[in-house]
Design an enzyme around this catalytic site. Sequence first.
Site, short mmCIF file in Angstrom:
data_model
loop_
_atom_site.label_atom_id
_atom_site.label_comp_id
_atom_site.label_asym_id
_atom_site.label_seq_id
_atom_site.Cartn_x
_atom_site.Cartn_y
_atom_site.Cartn_z
N ASP A 1 -12.51 18.56 -49.49
CA ASP A 1 -12.45 19.65 -50.39
C ASP A 1 -11.03 19.93 -51.12
O ASP A 1 -10.14 19.40 -50.59
CB ASP A 1 -13.09 20.88 -49.83
CG ASP A 1 -13.27 22.04 -50.93
OD1 ASP A 1 -13.28 21.62 -52.29
OD2 ASP A 1 -13.97 22.99 -50.57
N CYS B 1 -24.22 23.59 -53.34
CA CYS B 1 -23.64 24.47 -52.39
C CYS B 1 -23.56 25.77 -52.98
O CYS B 1 -23.57 26.04 -54.05
CB CYS B 1 -22.21 23.93 -51.87
SG CYS B 1 -21.94 24.62 -50.13
O1 LIG Z 1 -17.61 28.57 -51.92
C1 LIG Z 1 -17.24 29.30 -51.35
O2 LIG Z 1 -16.92 30.71 -51.36
C2 LIG Z 1 -16.71 28.86 -49.99
C3 LIG Z 1 -15.99 30.02 -49.13
C4 LIG Z 1 -15.47 29.33 -48.03
C5 LIG Z 1 -15.44 28.17 -47.52
C6 LIG Z 1 -16.40 27.21 -48.31
C7 LIG Z 1 -16.87 27.60 -49.40
N1 LIG Z 1 -17.71 26.58 -50.31
C8 LIG Z 1 -17.77 25.37 -49.73
C9 LIG Z 1 -18.29 24.30 -50.36
O3 LIG Z 1 -19.02 23.53 -49.93
C10 LIG Z 1 -18.20 24.11 -51.86
O4 LIG Z 1 -19.23 23.49 -52.20
C11 LIG Z 1 -16.85 23.32 -52.04
O5 LIG Z 1 -15.88 24.06 -51.56
C12 LIG Z 1 -16.62 22.73 -53.53
O6 LIG Z 1 -16.52 23.87 -54.60
P1 LIG Z 1 -16.43 23.64 -55.96
O7 LIG Z 1 -15.18 23.21 -56.04
O8 LIG Z 1 -16.51 25.21 -56.44
O9 LIG Z 1 -17.42 22.77 -56.53
#
Ligand SMILES: O=C(O)c1ccccc1NCC(=O)[C@H](O)[C@H](O)COP(=O)(O)O
Length: 210
Positions: free
Chosen positions: A127, A7
């Site tokens: 999440d 992502c």
């Molecule tokens: O990544 C962002 O900035 C974000 C902002 C607003 C809504 C969702 C967002 N990310 C979503 C995702 O799918 C991420 O992969 C998920 O939150 C996991 O993130 P991480 O903990 O950094 O792997």
Amino acid sequence: MVRVKICGITNLEDALQAVESGADVLGFIMFKGSKRYISPKEVRNITKNLPPFIAKVGVFVNEDRASVLEILSYAGLDFAQLHGDETVNYCKYIGKERVIKVFRLKSENEIAKIKEFETVSKAILLDTYSEKSYGGTGKSFDWKIAVKVKESISIPLILSGGLNLNNVKEAIKTVEPFAVDVCSGVEEEPGRKNHNLVRDFIRAVKCNSC
Ligand SMILES: O=C(O)c1ccccc1NCC(=O)[C@H](O)[C@H](O)COP(=O)(O)O
């Protein structure tokens, strides 16, 4: 085999490298408040260069629902990942086949609220809850909650939140999700992927003996 969603893709080079490394799904953050925001036009320029077998997901937060449908179609996206406070009716409007509804649970007591989304969502994504950000926090949450969610639903579960090369195998062993989703754990900086980490993360998920 557990699927991998990478992502926070913002450029074609990162997208192609993730595909080459074996990613199943790519996610694009279409929420203007994110450091990883990418416009529909830029997403369209990326998706048209990707093979059809890769699933393409737009990540939205409380976006106008008609705009979501327009953006999915314009940008060549298969799914809307709804990361805000979208309701069951909102999901119905988008259409079950195209919705991945996200839950950022603070405790086990909130698991019950997922149930009514099973009929309007293709998959549930879990999440980490944060007051500061809707997603991409890099912080993990209590996987015991994820196990309980998995037991309580009959549609695919996607696990995300603070996954990285060091914890993803343990996460899969504990939760047995349909797919894992990673954003900051494979980044150089917000919006720019570290290609070695992307490759090694996917390998760790897909290779049982590695
Ligand atoms: O990544 C962002 O900035 C974000 C902002 C607003 C809504 C969702 C967002 N990310 C979503 C995702 O799918 C991420 O992969 C998920 O939150 C996991 O993130 P991480 O903990 O950094 O792997």
